[in-house]
Scaffold this motif. Sequence first.
Motif, PDB file in Angstrom:
ATOM      1  N   UNK A  96       0.952  -1.223   0.051  1.00 22.50           N
ATOM      2  CA  UNK A  96      -0.048  -0.048  -0.043  1.00 22.50           C
ATOM      3  C   UNK A  96       0.794   1.218   0.159  1.00 22.50           C
ATOM      4  N   UNK A  97       2.194   1.263   0.188  1.00 20.21           N
ATOM      5  CA  UNK A  97       3.075   2.253   0.367  1.00 20.21           C
ATOM      6  C   UNK A  97       3.157   2.911  -1.061  1.00 20.21           C
ATOM      7  N   UNK A  98       3.336   4.415  -0.907  1.00 24.46           N
ATOM      8  CA  UNK A  98       3.875   5.398  -2.003  1.00 24.46           C
ATOM      9  C   UNK A  98       4.974   4.587  -2.829  1.00 24.46           C
ATOM     10  N   UNK A  99       6.036   3.912  -2.168  1.00 23.23           N
ATOM     11  CA  UNK A  99       7.212   3.385  -3.034  1.00 23.23           C
ATOM     12  C   UNK A  99       7.561   1.961  -2.604  1.00 23.23           C
ATOM     13  N   UNK A 100       7.690   0.989  -3.572  1.00 26.31           N
ATOM     14  CA  UNK A 100       7.657  -0.436  -3.374  1.00 26.31           C
ATOM     15  C   UNK A 100       8.922  -0.966  -4.056  1.00 26.31           C
ATOM     16  N   UNK A 101       9.457  -1.911  -3.470  1.00 28.54           N
ATOM     17  CA  UNK A 101      10.606  -2.438  -4.239  1.00 28.54           C
ATOM     18  C   UNK A 101      10.814  -4.042  -3.757  1.00 28.54           C
ATOM     19  N   UNK A 114      24.530  -5.251  -2.285  1.00 28.32           N
ATOM     20  CA  UNK A 114      24.703  -4.504  -1.298  1.00 28.32           C
ATOM     21  C   UNK A 114      23.603  -3.441  -0.959  1.00 28.32           C
ATOM     22  N   UNK A 115      23.214  -3.398   0.320  1.00 27.89           N
ATOM     23  CA  UNK A 115      22.055  -2.482   0.542  1.00 27.89           C
ATOM     24  C   UNK A 115      22.440  -1.022   0.633  1.00 27.89           C
ATOM     25  N   UNK A 116      23.647  -0.615   0.480  1.00 22.20           N
ATOM     26  CA  UNK A 116      23.874   0.721   0.318  1.00 22.20           C
ATOM     27  C   UNK A 116      23.184   1.158  -1.062  1.00 22.20           C
ATOM     28  N   UNK A 117      22.876   0.325  -2.098  1.00 22.22           N
ATOM     29  CA  UNK A 117      22.252   0.865  -3.015  1.00 22.22           C
ATOM     30  C   UNK A 117      20.753   1.345  -2.728  1.00 22.22           C
ATOM     31  N   UNK A 118      20.301   1.146  -1.593  1.00 21.37           N
ATOM     32  CA  UNK A 118      19.033   1.316  -1.254  1.00 21.37           C
ATOM     33  C   UNK A 118      18.976   2.759  -1.151  1.00 21.37           C
ATOM     34  N   UNK A 119      19.831   3.515  -0.682  1.00 21.48           N
ATOM     35  CA  UNK A 119      19.687   5.134  -0.558  1.00 21.48           C
ATOM     36  C   UNK A 119      19.607   5.817  -1.686  1.00 21.48           C
ATOM     37  N   UNK A 120      20.365   5.179  -2.818  1.00 21.39           N
ATOM     38  CA  UNK A 120      20.515   5.931  -4.097  1.00 21.39           C
ATOM     39  C   UNK A 120      19.007   5.590  -4.728  1.00 21.39           C
ATOM     40  N   UNK A 121      18.714   4.320  -4.698  1.00 23.27           N
ATOM     41  CA  UNK A 121      17.388   3.986  -5.386  1.00 23.27           C
ATOM     42  C   UNK A 121      16.004   4.854  -4.696  1.00 23.27           C
ATOM     43  N   UNK A 122      16.247   4.982  -3.440  1.00 24.44           N
ATOM     44  CA  UNK A 122      15.093   5.751  -2.835  1.00 24.44           C
ATOM     45  C   UNK A 122      15.087   7.263  -3.077  1.00 24.44           C
ATOM     46  N   UNK A 123      16.552   7.808  -3.339  1.00 24.04           N
ATOM     47  CA  UNK A 123      16.515   9.224  -3.425  1.00 24.04           C
ATOM     48  C   UNK A 123      15.892   9.507  -4.851  1.00 24.04           C
ATOM     49  N   UNK A 124      16.359   8.560  -5.681  1.00 21.91           N
ATOM     50  CA  UNK A 124      15.874   8.706  -7.136  1.00 21.91           C
ATOM     51  C   UNK A 124      14.252   8.667  -7.360  1.00 21.91           C
ATOM     52  N   UNK A 125      13.805   7.735  -6.757  1.00 22.13           N
ATOM     53  CA  UNK A 125      12.083   7.641  -6.576  1.00 22.13           C
ATOM     54  C   UNK A 125      11.801   8.867  -6.043  1.00 22.13           C
ATOM     55  N   UNK A 126      12.282   9.536  -4.968  1.00 22.25           N
ATOM     56  CA  UNK A 126      11.869  10.832  -4.502  1.00 22.25           C
ATOM     57  C   UNK A 126      11.863  11.902  -5.389  1.00 22.25           C
ATOM     58  N   UNK A 127      13.105  11.648  -6.208  1.00 19.50           N
ATOM     59  CA  UNK A 127      13.377  12.980  -7.235  1.00 19.50           C
ATOM     60  C   UNK A 127      12.303  12.831  -8.334  1.00 19.50           C
ATOM     61  N   UNK A 173      17.535  -8.868 -14.898  1.00 17.34           N
ATOM     62  CA  UNK A 173      17.576 -10.022 -13.642  1.00 17.34           C
ATOM     63  C   UNK A 173      17.991  -9.759 -12.405  1.00 17.34           C
ATOM     64  N   UNK A 174      18.673  -8.469 -12.188  1.00 20.19           N
ATOM     65  CA  UNK A 174      19.222  -8.396 -10.812  1.00 20.19           C
ATOM     66  C   UNK A 174      18.188  -8.118  -9.924  1.00 20.19           C
ATOM     67  N   UNK A 175      18.048  -8.789  -8.799  1.00 20.38           N
ATOM     68  CA  UNK A 175      16.972  -9.019  -7.740  1.00 20.38           C
ATOM     69  C   UNK A 175      17.267  -7.777  -6.746  1.00 20.38           C
ATOM     70  N   UNK A 176      16.986  -6.409  -7.340  1.00 14.57           N
ATOM     71  CA  UNK A 176      17.118  -5.181  -6.649  1.00 14.57           C
ATOM     72  C   UNK A 176      16.370  -4.284  -7.300  1.00 14.57           C
ATOM     73  N   UNK A 177      15.035  -4.115  -7.226  1.00  7.79           N
ATOM     74  CA  UNK A 177      14.017  -3.343  -8.065  1.00  7.79           C
ATOM     75  C   UNK A 177      13.178  -2.356  -7.220  1.00  7.79           C
ATOM     76  N   UNK A 178      12.980  -1.041  -7.620  1.00  6.74           N
ATOM     77  CA  UNK A 178      12.221  -0.072  -6.870  1.00  6.74           C
ATOM     78  C   UNK A 178      11.144   0.443  -7.644  1.00  6.74           C
ATOM     79  N   UNK A 179      10.057   0.924  -7.363  1.00 10.13           N
ATOM     80  CA  UNK A 179       9.130   1.424  -8.069  1.00 10.13           C
ATOM     81  C   UNK A 179       8.187   2.460  -7.590  1.00 10.13           C
ATOM     82  N   UNK A 180       7.537   3.247  -8.299  1.00  9.24           N
ATOM     83  CA  UNK A 180       6.445   4.172  -7.698  1.00  9.24           C
ATOM     84  C   UNK A 180       5.584   3.152  -7.512  1.00  9.24           C
ATOM     85  N   UNK A 181       4.815   3.254  -6.167  1.00  8.59           N
ATOM     86  CA  UNK A 181       3.696   2.114  -5.738  1.00  8.59           C
ATOM     87  C   UNK A 181       2.565   2.300  -6.530  1.00  8.59           C
TER      88      UNK A 181
END
Length: 267
Positions: free
Chosen positions: A97-102, A111-124, A170-178
């Motif tokens: 139900x969240x605004x952002x989903x991955x 490596x989960x440090x990429x999460x900061x980059x991914x989320x920042x791009x979604x916010x932008x 196929x990289x198992x690390x994907x994030x989206x507009x919810x």
Amino acid sequence: MPPSRQGDERASRPPLLEIVIPAYNEEGRLPGGLLQLCAKLARMPFPTAVIVVDNNSTDSTAEIVSTWPRGKVPVRLTRCATPGKGAAVRAGLLQTRAPFVGFCDADMATDLRALDVAFGLLLSGERVVVGSRAHAFSDVENRHSRVRELGAVGFRSLARVLVRGVSDTQCGFKFFDGALVREVAPRLRTPGFAFDVELLARCAEKGATVLEIPVQWRDMPGSRFSPARHSAGILVELGRIWLTLHLEPRASAAPAWEPPLDPVGYP
């Protein structure tokens, strides 16, 4: 406010980000993966949540999730009876139900440090942000055999016909507009390994650009993928995706799920 009360208050608020983990017989890798992910999410300055989708596991995967200790990051169990990683991810996305989903893999190979980059791009304003092991700035430690590496090159070449401009589907690390991913998820028809290709292609159909980001990726032990057993099934899946995307405008039938030929798509 005491730390425990802070955790309870945060966990009670609607999450800004939800992450889905598909899991099939992951009792060995899931506890460590959840610890890493929850620790990372707990450091983020907004509410988050995790949904683990048990895909007909025969081990203690479901019990691990259902008894996971309460904390700043709620971890919820849902189940998917249709076999295949694609089916499990679809089921999890539809629970969000969240605004952002991955979604990410239980082994946390990225490596989960990429999460900061991914989320920042979604916010932008980006709508689809995916990790890419083929990115020029990615750091990849690959233990795969030469045969598997050649198979990956062939798969990527075929996938680019369906998802143009994306070097690693196929990289198992994907994030989206919810809202976007919940719009396309009900239409997904690929339950197995190649589901990422269909998911990204359907997002592109909605006008979204798929943005690839560099990742630090480590090949983790326990992979179930075998080129000898799974290559034929993957080619069939890619063919079905192509047909679905090209013939669907003329069809009005609801999505028909079929079990994967053998590849369940788990890393």
